[in-house]
Scaffold this motif. Structure first.
Motif, PDB file in Angstrom:
ATOM      1  N   MET A   1       0.846  -1.191   0.000  1.00 29.35           N
ATOM      2  CA  MET A   1       0.000   0.000   0.000  1.00 29.35           C
ATOM      3  C   MET A   1       0.883   1.244   0.000  1.00 29.35           C
ATOM      4  SD  MET A   1      -2.923   1.195   2.753  1.00 29.35           S
ATOM      5  CE  MET A   1      -1.724   1.537   4.053  1.00 29.35           C
ATOM      6  N   THR A   2       0.566   2.186  -0.880  1.00 27.77           N
ATOM      7  CA  THR A   2       1.341   3.427  -0.955  1.00 27.77           C
ATOM      8  C   THR A   2       0.464   4.612  -0.563  1.00 27.77           C
ATOM      9  OG1 THR A   2       2.713   2.531  -2.738  1.00 27.77           O
ATOM     10  CG2 THR A   2       2.736   4.917  -2.431  1.00 27.77           C
ATOM     11  N   GLU A   3       0.995   5.469   0.308  1.00 31.91           N
ATOM     12  CA  GLU A   3       0.286   6.677   0.708  1.00 31.91           C
ATOM     13  C   GLU A   3       1.070   7.891   0.212  1.00 31.91           C
ATOM     14  OE1 GLU A   3      -1.542   7.124   4.447  1.00 31.91           O
ATOM     15  OE2 GLU A   3      -1.601   4.981   4.888  1.00 31.91           O
ATOM     16  N   TYR A   4       0.322   8.958  -0.084  1.00 36.01           N
ATOM     17  CA  TYR A   4       0.933  10.139  -0.682  1.00 36.01           C
ATOM     18  C   TYR A   4       0.659  11.382   0.161  1.00 36.01           C
ATOM     19  CZ  TYR A   4       1.063   6.992  -4.709  1.00 36.01           C
ATOM     20  OH  TYR A   4       1.295   5.919  -5.536  1.00 36.01           O
ATOM     21  N   PHE A   5       1.647  12.255   0.242  1.00 37.14           N
ATOM     22  CA  PHE A   5       1.520  13.506   0.995  1.00 37.14           C
ATOM     23  C   PHE A   5       2.166  14.631   0.195  1.00 37.14           C
ATOM     24  CE2 PHE A   5       1.874   9.985   3.990  1.00 37.14           C
ATOM     25  CZ  PHE A   5       0.780  10.192   4.821  1.00 37.14           C
ATOM     26  N   THR A   6       1.560  15.812   0.259  1.00 41.71           N
ATOM     27  CA  THR A   6       2.140  17.001  -0.355  1.00 41.71           C
ATOM     28  C   THR A   6       2.409  18.023   0.736  1.00 41.71           C
ATOM     29  OG1 THR A   6       0.974  16.635  -2.446  1.00 41.71           O
ATOM     30  CG2 THR A   6       1.801  18.868  -2.024  1.00 41.71           C
ATOM     31  N   ILE A   7       3.621  18.531   0.774  1.00 38.26           N
ATOM     32  CA  ILE A   7       4.027  19.449   1.847  1.00 38.26           C
ATOM     33  C   ILE A   7       3.537  20.863   1.558  1.00 38.26           C
ATOM     34  CG2 ILE A   7       5.999  20.431   3.076  1.00 38.26           C
ATOM     35  CD1 ILE A   7       5.355  17.415   3.578  1.00 38.26           C
ATOM     36  N   GLU A   8       2.876  21.433   2.570  1.00 39.30           N
ATOM     37  CA  GLU A   8       2.372  22.799   2.442  1.00 39.30           C
ATOM     38  C   GLU A   8       2.965  23.706   3.526  1.00 39.30           C
ATOM     39  OE1 GLU A   8      -1.822  22.336   2.548  1.00 39.30           O
ATOM     40  OE2 GLU A   8      -1.942  21.421   0.557  1.00 39.30           O
ATOM     41  N   SER A   9       2.671  23.383   4.793  1.00 39.49           N
ATOM     42  CA  SER A   9       3.090  24.283   5.881  1.00 39.49           C
ATOM     43  C   SER A   9       4.146  23.684   6.806  1.00 39.49           C
ATOM     44  CB  SER A   9       1.862  24.691   6.709  1.00 39.49           C
ATOM     45  OG  SER A   9       1.245  23.541   7.266  1.00 39.49           O
ATOM     46  N   GLN A  10       4.699  22.522   6.441  1.00 37.56           N
ATOM     47  CA  GLN A  10       5.659  21.859   7.327  1.00 37.56           C
ATOM     48  C   GLN A  10       7.097  22.021   6.852  1.00 37.56           C
ATOM     49  OE1 GLN A  10       3.188  20.216   5.717  1.00 37.56           O
ATOM     50  NE2 GLN A  10       1.611  20.002   7.282  1.00 37.56           N
ATOM     51  N   GLU A  11       7.360  23.060   6.123  1.00 33.70           N
ATOM     52  CA  GLU A  11       8.697  23.273   5.555  1.00 33.70           C
ATOM     53  C   GLU A  11       9.756  23.330   6.656  1.00 33.70           C
ATOM     54  OE1 GLU A  11      10.650  25.862   1.942  1.00 33.70           O
ATOM     55  OE2 GLU A  11       8.857  26.594   2.948  1.00 33.70           O
TER      56      GLU A  11
ATOM     57  N   ARG B   1      15.174  17.583   5.208  1.00 29.88           N
ATOM     58  CA  ARG B   1      14.287  18.666   5.628  1.00 29.88           C
ATOM     59  C   ARG B   1      13.278  18.968   4.523  1.00 29.88           C
ATOM     60  NH1 ARG B   1      14.762  19.774  11.167  1.00 29.88           N
ATOM     61  NH2 ARG B   1      16.919  19.261  11.753  1.00 29.88           N
ATOM     62  N   LEU B   2      12.026  18.984   4.881  1.00 27.00           N
ATOM     63  CA  LEU B   2      10.957  19.159   3.911  1.00 27.00           C
ATOM     64  C   LEU B   2      10.967  20.558   3.287  1.00 27.00           C
ATOM     65  CD1 LEU B   2       8.097  17.445   5.938  1.00 27.00           C
ATOM     66  CD2 LEU B   2       9.417  16.468   4.056  1.00 27.00           C
ATOM     67  N   VAL B   3      10.552  20.584   2.030  1.00 26.48           N
ATOM     68  CA  VAL B   3      10.451  21.831   1.281  1.00 26.48           C
ATOM     69  C   VAL B   3       9.015  21.945   0.772  1.00 26.48           C
ATOM     70  CG1 VAL B   3      11.263  23.106  -0.757  1.00 26.48           C
ATOM     71  CG2 VAL B   3      12.867  21.702   0.575  1.00 26.48           C
ATOM     72  N   ALA B   4       8.455  23.142   0.820  1.00 28.51           N
ATOM     73  CA  ALA B   4       7.093  23.346   0.334  1.00 28.51           C
ATOM     74  C   ALA B   4       6.956  22.842  -1.096  1.00 28.51           C
ATOM     75  CB  ALA B   4       6.724  24.826   0.419  1.00 28.51           C
ATOM     76  N   GLY B   5       5.917  22.063  -1.326  1.00 27.66           N
ATOM     77  CA  GLY B   5       5.695  21.505  -2.654  1.00 27.66           C
ATOM     78  C   GLY B   5       6.222  20.097  -2.831  1.00 27.66           C
ATOM     79  N   ASP B   6       6.995  19.592  -1.856  1.00 25.13           N
ATOM     80  CA  ASP B   6       7.489  18.212  -1.925  1.00 25.13           C
ATOM     81  C   ASP B   6       6.316  17.237  -2.035  1.00 25.13           C
ATOM     82  OD1 ASP B   6      10.153  18.754  -1.823  1.00 25.13           O
ATOM     83  OD2 ASP B   6      10.415  18.272   0.309  1.00 25.13           O
ATOM     84  N   ASN B   7       6.450  16.273  -2.920  1.00 23.51           N
ATOM     85  CA  ASN B   7       5.465  15.198  -3.039  1.00 23.51           C
ATOM     86  C   ASN B   7       6.082  13.914  -2.506  1.00 23.51           C
ATOM     87  OD1 ASN B   7       3.217  16.542  -4.474  1.00 23.51           O
ATOM     88  ND2 ASN B   7       4.787  16.864  -6.051  1.00 23.51           N
ATOM     89  N   ILE B   8       5.523  13.416  -1.413  1.00 24.89           N
ATOM     90  CA  ILE B   8       6.079  12.242  -0.741  1.00 24.89           C
ATOM     91  C   ILE B   8       5.236  11.016  -1.061  1.00 24.89           C
ATOM     92  CG2 ILE B   8       6.678  11.223   1.488  1.00 24.89           C
ATOM     93  CD1 ILE B   8       6.841  14.070   2.608  1.00 24.89           C
ATOM     94  N   ALA B   9       5.905   9.927  -1.368  1.00 16.98           N
ATOM     95  CA  ALA B   9       5.233   8.636  -1.548  1.00 16.98           C
ATOM     96  C   ALA B   9       5.881   7.647  -0.596  1.00 16.98           C
ATOM     97  CB  ALA B   9       5.374   8.154  -2.991  1.00 16.98           C
ATOM     98  N   ILE B  10       5.088   7.051   0.280  1.00 13.09           N
ATOM     99  CA  ILE B  10       5.617   6.059   1.218  1.00 13.09           C
ATOM    100  C   ILE B  10       4.889   4.739   0.988  1.00 13.09           C
ATOM    101  CG2 ILE B  10       4.074   6.995   3.026  1.00 13.09           C
ATOM    102  CD1 ILE B  10       6.127   5.878   5.075  1.00 13.09           C
ATOM    103  N   THR B  11       5.655   3.706   0.709  1.00 14.38           N
ATOM    104  CA  THR B  11       5.090   2.385   0.465  1.00 14.38           C
ATOM    105  C   THR B  11       5.207   1.548   1.730  1.00 14.38           C
ATOM    106  OG1 THR B  11       5.704   2.490  -1.872  1.00 14.38           O
ATOM    107  CG2 THR B  11       5.208   0.323  -0.974  1.00 14.38           C
TER     108      THR B  11
END
Length: 305
Positions: free
Chosen positions: A1-11, A52-62
């Motif tokens: 199972m893969t979950e996806y996240f997009t970074i907005e305010s956690q830079e 370190r997260l950057v705004a706009g990062d697209n994370i995929a975790i399997t």
């Protein structure tokens, strides 16, 4: 199972900390192992745990599939408040865990449900949580809905997501609440330093709103009713502790020494559960009577006040 996240305010936050807070049932060390093994990608590339997260990062975790053990059906008595072909509402007792977890595969509500319902439980949440739409803590008592069909499960899950389920709890808290009613509106997330706890000081807290009303004052304690707008982990316990009125018996968010030694955990009861029935489309409301320990405690407080 893969979950996806997009970074907005956690830079600027470490990716391992961010993911461990987003995936509440996964430890930070487990997340770090997934990162090392290449199961976490940022914009399609592997990173290190300290990234370190950057705004706009697209994370995929399997998340690798875990082979779940067989859960035995057990003839454990159930206090059933309501039942039909689609669902049932049970009055969960103290000290009963809702669903199995590693190292704890027997004696749970799910074990009892599997005996009572046989194959008639929704399979949406998998082998470990058949029929379970929501849960309440081990030491919290009261009403909990269980779905027999996938269609009922989907309907109740949607109602939970849009916060339309009517959930009323009753509790006894430390201290004398002066106002007759109030609202705690504070995001809740994983505690910054203690993963076993939740906190209103989490950097990635999710919206959480609890309305409370005083039912009776007993000097050093107050009997209250709470209505949940949201359903975050430990929500009432965290919110009441945050305003200086932790739940009586709650040694996680309140005093370590309980003034009533025989109490087992927090005095919190899921009194009323109301929702739109998935088949009839009509509003159904179920009330769970207070457990005996709670009634006796109220009597004792009344006598001593």
């Amino acid at each position: 199972m893969t979950e996806y996240f997009t970074i907005e305010s956690q830079e600027g936050e470490r990716i391992d900390r961010y993911l461990s807070e987003e995936l509440e049932d996964k430890s930070r060390s487990y997340i770090q192992k997934l990162i090392r093994d290449g199961h976490v990608l940022v914009d399609g590339k592997t990173v290190k745990a300290g990234y370190r997260l950057v705004a706009g990062d697209n994370i995929a975790i399997t998340l690798p599939e875990i082979k779940e053990p067989e859960i035995p059906a057990e003839n454990i008595p159930l206090y059933i408040l309501y039942e039909d072909k689609d669902l049932l509402v049970v009055n969960k007792p103290k000290q009963m865990v809702v669903h199995p977890a590693p190292g704890h595969y027997t004696g749970t509500l799910v074990n009892a449900l599997m005996y009572h319902c046989g194959q008639d439980l929704s399979g949406i949440n998998g082998i470990m949580r058949p029929g379970i739409v929501h849960r309440i803590d081990m030491d919290t008592t009261g009403s909990l809905v269980v779905c027999k069909t996938d269609s009922a499960h989907q309907s109740l899950s949607a109602q939970l997501k849009e916060h339309s389920i009517h959930r009323i709890y009753e509790a006894i808290v430390h201290g004398n609440i002066k106002e007759e009613e109030g609202t705690v509106n504070a995001p809740i997330g994983r505690h910054p330093t203690d993963r076993k706890k939740m906190s209103i000081h989490s950097r990635n807290g999710k919206n959480a709103v609890t309305h409370y009303q005083v039912l009776k004052r007993f000097g050093d304690y107050t009997y209250i009713r709470c209505r949940l707008e949201t359903g975050r982990t430990h929500q009432i316990r965290v919110h009441m502790a945050s305003i200086g009125h932790p739940l009586l018996g709650d040694q996680v968010y309140g005093p370590k020494k309980c003034p009533f030694p025989k109490l087992q955990g927090q005095t919190l009861h899921a009194r009323i559960l109301g929702f739109i029935h998935p088949s009839t489309g009509e509003y159904l409301e179920i009330e769970a009577p207070l457990p005996q320990y709670f009634v006796e405690l109220l009597d004792k407080l009344m006598y001593n006040s």
